[in-house]
Every structure is written in C-alpha cells, then in structure tokens.
Design an enzyme around this catalytic site. Structure first.
Site, PDB file in Angstrom:
ATOM      1  N   ILE A   1     -39.239   6.741  37.518  1.00 36.38           N
ATOM      2  CA  ILE A   1     -38.005   7.474  37.805  1.00 36.38           C
ATOM      3  C   ILE A   1     -37.019   7.348  36.652  1.00 36.38           C
ATOM      4  O   ILE A   1     -36.317   8.297  36.305  1.00 36.38           O
ATOM      5  CB  ILE A   1     -37.375   6.967  39.113  1.00 36.38           C
TER       6      ILE A   1
ATOM      7  N   LYS B   1     -39.130   7.782  23.369  1.00 36.14           N
ATOM      8  CA  LYS B   1     -38.313   8.335  22.281  1.00 36.14           C
ATOM      9  C   LYS B   1     -38.918   9.626  21.747  1.00 36.14           C
ATOM     10  O   LYS B   1     -38.209  10.613  21.506  1.00 36.14           O
ATOM     11  CB  LYS B   1     -38.190   7.317  21.149  1.00 36.14           C
TER      12      LYS B   1
ATOM     13  N   ASP C   1     -33.090  -7.726  30.505  1.00 32.84           N
ATOM     14  CA  ASP C   1     -33.413  -8.418  31.746  1.00 32.84           C
ATOM     15  C   ASP C   1     -32.198  -8.301  32.658  1.00 32.84           C
ATOM     16  O   ASP C   1     -31.174  -8.952  32.437  1.00 32.84           O
ATOM     17  CB  ASP C   1     -33.727  -9.886  31.459  1.00 32.84           C
TER      18      ASP C   1
ATOM     19  N   ARG D   1     -21.238  -4.169  37.990  1.00 34.04           N
ATOM     20  CA  ARG D   1     -20.015  -4.868  37.589  1.00 34.04           C
ATOM     21  C   ARG D   1     -19.705  -4.649  36.108  1.00 34.04           C
ATOM     22  O   ARG D   1     -18.561  -4.342  35.738  1.00 34.04           O
ATOM     23  CB  ARG D   1     -20.153  -6.367  37.874  1.00 34.04           C
TER      24      ARG D   1
ATOM     25  N   TYR E   1     -38.273  -6.883  49.876  1.00 38.04           N
ATOM     26  CA  TYR E   1     -38.030  -5.566  49.287  1.00 38.04           C
ATOM     27  C   TYR E   1     -37.057  -4.759  50.140  1.00 38.04           C
ATOM     28  O   TYR E   1     -36.049  -4.231  49.639  1.00 38.04           O
ATOM     29  CB  TYR E   1     -39.341  -4.804  49.112  1.00 38.04           C
TER      30      TYR E   1
ATOM     31  N   LYS F   1     -33.114  -3.659  49.101  1.00 39.57           N
ATOM     32  CA  LYS F   1     -32.678  -2.269  49.004  1.00 39.57           C
ATOM     33  C   LYS F   1     -31.578  -1.948  50.018  1.00 39.57           C
ATOM     34  O   LYS F   1     -30.647  -1.184  49.728  1.00 39.57           O
ATOM     35  CB  LYS F   1     -33.874  -1.328  49.182  1.00 39.57           C
TER      36      LYS F   1
END
Length: 261
Positions: A18, A48, A66, A132, A166, A170
C-alpha cells in the site's frame, strides 16, 4: 482527481504494498516530493525507478526508518522539513502482520508476550511516534491545509477470536487517530484513518501462514465472505485524504473493501 500538485509528503512503509502504491500515485498526481521511510531498503531502487518513469519532476527520497524509534522518527521528519521547507501531508502505513490459525482454542492462552509486544510496538507505538513528529513539524510551518493519514485495518472491527495483538493494535490506532484529529484540526492539520479490508500485498500471506500460495490465502478469505482489494484501491483513498479535495474531512475512518463479511 485529488490535487496534490506542488506539495511535499512523507510516507512510512512506503517501499512496498500500500505504501508503494501511495507513493506512486502521489507522483502521478504531481507531488513535488515524496519522502519514503521504510525498515528495509530492498525495494528502494525499484521504487525510485518506477516513480521516475511516472513523473520525472517528483523528487523521491528513500530512507531507512524504524518507526519504533521515536528518535529516528523525529530526525527523519525534521530532515524532510529541512530539505524542502515544508510538509503538507503524511501517511503512516508501516505495519506488521500476525498469523492466524496457528493457535488452539482458547487462543488467548497461546498469545505470546513477545509477539504481543512486537506487534503493538510497530502498529501502535509507531503510529503514535510518527503522528506526534508530523504534528510537531506541521504546527511550526505557515498556515496551510495539512493532512495526516494513519492506516488501520478491518481487523479492528471484526472481533476475530485470534491474532489479538494485531486487532488490538489497529483498533487502538484508529481510536488514537480520531482523538488526535479533534486536537489538531484547530491548527489546520486534518488527521484521518483508512481501514483496508483484505488487500493483495506482499504482506497478505503472513496472515494465513498455513496457506501454501497467495491464491490459497485469497480463497480462504473469500470463503469467509471477504472481498480482496488491491493496494491501488487503498492508495486512492489515502491520496484523496491527503489532498485539499478532502477538506474539511477530519476524524474519519474510511473502510476500503468490506468492513465486515
């Protein structure tokens, strides 16, 4: 067509699936720059090259990132603003899967501490750190329509008695996003979620480890009543939310594909 022309974007997990589809679509729509952060550099050259063919005018910058490191995330976002003088939008797509069908019932007894922590660290903490840092950067820039999109999952809604880490990661990410949206909208920063259904990406087989082929994975989900969408389907929704065309939408969670079977 959603307008992102002459704008600067940051995409985590942007080198495959995605994320890569979103990066390519931003180039196709005329973005000035797309800055990709990913835990692996394996697909950087291919990404690229493909984006250069789509739109040579779009600058593409790929960096190892990371998302579980707040220090790395802050440094990455600051480097984008330092180079381009702006950050109009960001899509936080980096995430990891958790395999289903591996545990005996009651499955909660086989949900390991290490796996739980690992999944939440990437899928929830990573979204927090990135959001943030992006809000911090955007708030310091001149007033403009700025947008952040966090990618959730229908797993947050489906109440599957398995893959607890998981689904929890989410669900929490989507809740977090809605709360941040209310906080930042007065500052001209729109924050929204996209929750994809079963999506045909390189990550898909990791959700059904016992399946031998990608087609077998898709068939498992189809039998459960889920449609299978493409990465490009999700990317179009993300890019729309990143664009000025979606203003003043904020605090939304848009499902792409079936929200429930």
């Amino acid at each position: 067509m959603a307008s992102v022309k002459s704008r600067v974007f940051a995409i985590t997990g942007g080198a495959s699936g995605i994320g890569a589809a979103t990066s390519r679509l931003l180039a196709e729509r005329g973005a000035t720059a797309v800055c990709v952060g990913d835990i692996s550099c394996k697909n950087f050259d291919e990404l690229k090259e493909s984006m250069k063919k789509i739109n040579p005018a779009t600058e593409v910058h790929c960096s190892l990132l990371d998302v579980t490191s707040p220090t790395e995330v802050e440094k990455w976002v600051k480097s984008i603003v330092a180079k381009f003088g702006n950050l109009h939008g960001a899509a936080n797509i980096a995430g990891i899967a958790q395999g289903a069908g591996l545990r005996n019932s009651p499955t909660i007894l086989e949900e390991g501490d290490e796996e739980w922590s690992k999944v939440l660290k990437v899928n929830l903490d990573g979204v927090f750190y990135c959001t943030r840092a992006e809000v911090r950067a955007m708030k310091s820039l001149p007033s403009d329509d700025r947008s952040i999109v966090n990618v959730g999952s229908i797993a947050a809604l489906s109440h599957i008695p398995d893959v607890y880490a998981y689904g929890t990661s989410k669900g929490a990410s989507t809740y977090f996003t809605t709360c941040v949206a209310a906080d930042t909208f007065p500052f001209g920063i729109r924050v929204n979620s996209v929750s994809p259904g079963i999506t045909d990406t390189p990550l898909l087989p990791q959700f059904i480890p016992k399946a031998k082929t990608s087609d077998e994975v898709k068939e498992v989900y189809r039998k459960e009543g889920f449609s299978v969408v493409k990465a490009g389907d999700v990317a179009r929704t993300i890019v729309w939310l990143l664009s000025e065309d979606s203003s003043p939408v904020y605090g939304a969670n848009i499902n792409v594909g079936a929200s429930m079977p």
